[in-house]
Scaffold this active site. Structure first.
Site, PDB file in Angstrom:
ATOM      1  N   TYR A  31      21.494  -6.894  -1.074  1.00  0.00           N
ATOM      2  CA  TYR A  31      20.659  -5.876  -0.418  1.00  0.00           C
ATOM      3  C   TYR A  31      19.188  -5.974  -0.827  1.00  0.00           C
ATOM      4  O   TYR A  31      18.478  -4.966  -0.849  1.00  0.00           O
ATOM      5  CB  TYR A  31      21.203  -4.463  -0.701  1.00  0.00           C
ATOM      6  CG  TYR A  31      22.674  -4.331  -0.360  1.00  0.00           C
ATOM      7  CD1 TYR A  31      23.093  -4.336   0.968  1.00  0.00           C
ATOM      8  CD2 TYR A  31      23.648  -4.238  -1.358  1.00  0.00           C
ATOM      9  CE1 TYR A  31      24.444  -4.252   1.285  1.00  0.00           C
ATOM     10  CE2 TYR A  31      25.002  -4.151  -1.044  1.00  0.00           C
ATOM     11  CZ  TYR A  31      25.380  -4.153   0.278  1.00  0.00           C
ATOM     12  OH  TYR A  31      26.713  -4.070   0.592  1.00  0.00           O
ATOM     13  N   CYS A  35       0.839  -1.206   0.000  1.00  0.00           N
ATOM     14  CA  CYS A  35       0.000   0.000   0.000  1.00  0.00           C
ATOM     15  C   CYS A  35       0.860   1.237   0.000  1.00  0.00           C
ATOM     16  O   CYS A  35       1.020   1.914   1.028  1.00  0.00           O
ATOM     17  CB  CYS A  35      -0.883   0.004   1.237  1.00  0.00           C
ATOM     18  SG  CYS A  35      -2.372  -0.894   0.929  1.00  0.00           S
TER      19      CYS A  35
HETATM   20  C1  LIG Z   1      32.646  -1.000   5.298  1.00  0.00           C
HETATM   21  C2  LIG Z   1      31.990  -1.631   4.127  1.00  0.00           C
HETATM   22  N1  LIG Z   1      32.621  -2.626   3.501  1.00  0.00           N
HETATM   23  C3  LIG Z   1      32.066  -3.253   2.444  1.00  0.00           C
HETATM   24  C4  LIG Z   1      30.838  -2.889   1.955  1.00  0.00           C
HETATM   25  C5  LIG Z   1      30.283  -3.627   0.790  1.00  0.00           C
HETATM   26  O1  LIG Z   1      30.035  -2.861  -0.295  1.00  0.00           O
HETATM   27  P1  LIG Z   1      29.539  -3.527  -1.668  1.00  0.00           P
HETATM   28  O2  LIG Z   1      28.399  -4.386  -1.352  1.00  0.00           O
HETATM   29  O3  LIG Z   1      29.184  -2.384  -2.507  1.00  0.00           O
HETATM   30  O4  LIG Z   1      30.699  -4.305  -2.219  1.00  0.00           O
HETATM   31  C6  LIG Z   1      30.147  -1.838   2.566  1.00  0.00           C
HETATM   32  C7  LIG Z   1      28.851  -1.371   2.037  1.00  0.00           C
HETATM   33  O5  LIG Z   1      28.815  -0.446   1.253  1.00  0.00           O
HETATM   34  C8  LIG Z   1      30.739  -1.206   3.685  1.00  0.00           C
HETATM   35  O6  LIG Z   1      30.112  -0.225   4.322  1.00  0.00           O
HETATM   36  N1  LIG Z   2      22.132  -1.077   0.735  1.00  0.00           N
HETATM   37  C1  LIG Z   2      22.800  -0.388  -0.324  1.00  0.00           C
HETATM   38  C2  LIG Z   2      24.268  -0.462  -0.218  1.00  0.00           C
HETATM   39  C3  LIG Z   2      24.763   0.047   1.079  1.00  0.00           C
HETATM   40  C4  LIG Z   2      25.956  -0.689   1.452  1.00  0.00           C
HETATM   41  C5  LIG Z   2      26.247  -0.577   2.902  1.00  0.00           C
HETATM   42  N2  LIG Z   2      27.405   0.214   3.200  1.00  0.00           N
HETATM   43  C6  LIG Z   2      22.315  -0.843  -1.671  1.00  0.00           C
HETATM   44  O1  LIG Z   2      21.395  -1.586  -1.765  1.00  0.00           O
HETATM   45  O2  LIG Z   2      22.808  -0.460  -2.677  1.00  0.00           O
END
Ligand SMILES: Cc1ncc(COP(=O)(O)O)c(C=O)c1O
Ligand SMILES: N[C@@H](CCCC[NH3+])C(=O)O
Length: 438
Positions: free
Chosen positions: A391, A362
């Site tokens: 994510y 919704c």
């Molecule tokens: C400290 C740290 N390491 C690694 C990542 C992983 O990033 P990604 O999923 O873009 O590789 C994140 C998220 O952005 C993060 O905050």
């Molecule tokens: N959650 C985010 C990324 C953030 C990573 C966390 N530092 C995404 O979906 O793109």
């Protein structure tokens, strides 16, 4: 056919295959909405990262950023592949422990780690705590004294580099909420505090500039910056960093407009930048750690949905509604993220129309795709949204009291339920009735 799929992903009937399993069978067996991971793709990416380090002959860790998708089964796969992991909460730590993942092979991140989380980490022999702020240094010293323990730490630096990505997922700019600033001298003061602590062993420095990044320049910038800091620390404090951790953030292809390098190409460039920068100093070559999340699990994930209602309005793009939405994938609503979706029974079918893929929540913003070309669909058709592995489930919610989907791992033609679908009973499990206060 959609360019993100290969002909080998279709079976004789023309259906989309995931991990050697027919996606229609998976939808039938486990129901939709369903999250499916092709496990061999996860393994393949971890191995590709490792090979780059080995080819460059540097010590390394590939630390899977488990926030991208955390589940017992995922920590098990990471462990099977010899990956290190990065955890950011007591909940991720607990899940890793339940998976039998050795926490000695994990880094603990976070900009507000609680006392209880630090105790949990130290008691379970966490590999390294990536210290983020001065409050944490104090709290960690207290915990270590109380537990009569020692721990390895790294310092998270804010390198002052703004990555070209959605502002919600930038983390390296000067006014980021994460880490110690360089310009103002915070990072030096943090090092002094850590070196002065008899219970902390300082092993290196860390920075992470953001997520879903396509340009190499940001990564090369962070590599150079971290070596510069390491060099400054050696000269000023006689401290030699053993580890340079450049974080994650390697962008992946969600739609045909995305043309990133392969994740291992980013890493190759980072390694070469660090090696070159170190060569111009008196530093010993440190180990290089990376923390990829999205690039390991994103392309391996598929969300399967069943088509339900449809709304056509003359002059407007039609809405085709599926049985999931922002509760299992908040990214389109939160970041205007885009995905590609195919008809699972025939990804090669001629495209007939452009539709808006609407979710069932919704909320007007619950549109998973604003413009998706699809063949003609009818209620009951299964759609597969591609590259949803990072994510997606990790940020799922129970908005509107919709149960979260099930998660299945598929590999070599076998499928296994790794997270059950939530039931209505699960939804009320933590609720307690309220008795009116008189
Ligand atoms: C400290 C740290 N390491 C690694 C990542 C992983 O990033 P990604 O999923 O873009 O590789 C994140 C998220 O952005 C993060 O905050
Ligand atoms: N959650 C985010 C990324 C953030 C990573 C966390 N530092 C995404 O979906 O793109």
């Amino acid at each position: 056919m959609n360019e993100q799929l290969s002909a080998s992903q279709l079976n004789a009937a023309g259906h989309l295959m995931i991990g050697g399993c027919d996606s229609l069978d998976l939808a039938q067996q486990y129901g939709t909405p369903l999250v499916v991971y092709d496990v061999s793709q996860i393994r393949h990416q971890i191995r590709a990262f490792k090979r780059v380090f080995e080819a460059n002959q540097v010590n390394y860790e590939v630390s899977y950023a488990s926030k991208a998708f955390a589940a017992i089964a995922m920590y098990q796969v990471a462990d099977q592949e010899g990956a290190h992991v990065d955890v950011v909460s007591g909940g991720e730590m607990y899940t890793a422990l339940k998976a039998g993942f050795p926490l000695s092979h994990a880094s603990f991140h976070g900009n507000n780690k609680s006392y209880d989380e630090l105790v949990m980490a130290v008691k379970n022999n966490i590999g390294v705590i990536v210290v983020d702020n001065f409050y944490e240094i104090k709290l960690l010293n207290q915990v270590l004294t109380e537990l009569d323990a020692r721990v390895k730490v790294m310092l998270r630096i804010t390198p002052g580099i703004s990555a070209h990505t959605n502002k919600y997922i930038q983390t390296g700019q000067v006014d980021s909420k994460f880490g110690f600033d360089l310009e103002s001298g915070q990072a030096d003061r943090a090092l002094e505090a850590v070196l002065a602590s008899p219970r902390m062993t300082m092993i290196g420095l860390h920075a992470h500039i953001g997520s879903q990044i396509f340009e190499l320049t940001g990564f090369e910038g962070v590599a150079n910056k971290l070596v510069e800091v390491a060099n400054h620390w050696q000269q000023r404090y006689d401290y030699q960093a053993q580890v340079i951790n450049v974080g994650g953030g390697f962008g992946i292809r969600y739609t045909k407009d995305d043309q990133p390098l392969r994740p291992e190409e980013f890493v190759d460039a980072i390694i070469k930048a660090i090696k070159a920068a170190v060569a111009s100093t008196a530093l010993e070559m440190p180990a290089i750690w990376i923390e990829p999340g999205r690039s390991i699990v994103g392309p391996a994930g598929y969300n399967l949905y069943t088509v339900g209602s449809r709304k056509d309005l003359p002059g407007y793009r039609p809405f085709v509604t599926i049985d999931g939405g922002m509760g299992d994938n908040i990214r389109p609503a939160l970041y205007q993220a885009e995905y590609e979706t195919v008809l699972a029974r025939d990804p090669q079918a001629p495209l007939a129309e452009h539709v808006r893929l609407a979710g069932k929540y919704c909320e007007s913003g619950d549109i998973l795709s604003q413009d998706q070309a699809l063949p003609k669909t009818k209620p009951g058709d299964v759609l597969a949204m591609l590259d949803t592995g990072a994510y997606g489930y990790a940020m799922a919610s129970n908005y509107n009291r919709n149960p979260r989907p099930a998660v299945v791992f598929a590999e070599n033609g076998h499928s296994q339920l790794v997270i059950e679908r939530e039931s209505y009973e699960d939804l009320v499990h933590l609720d307690r009735p309220y008795t009116e206060a008189k």
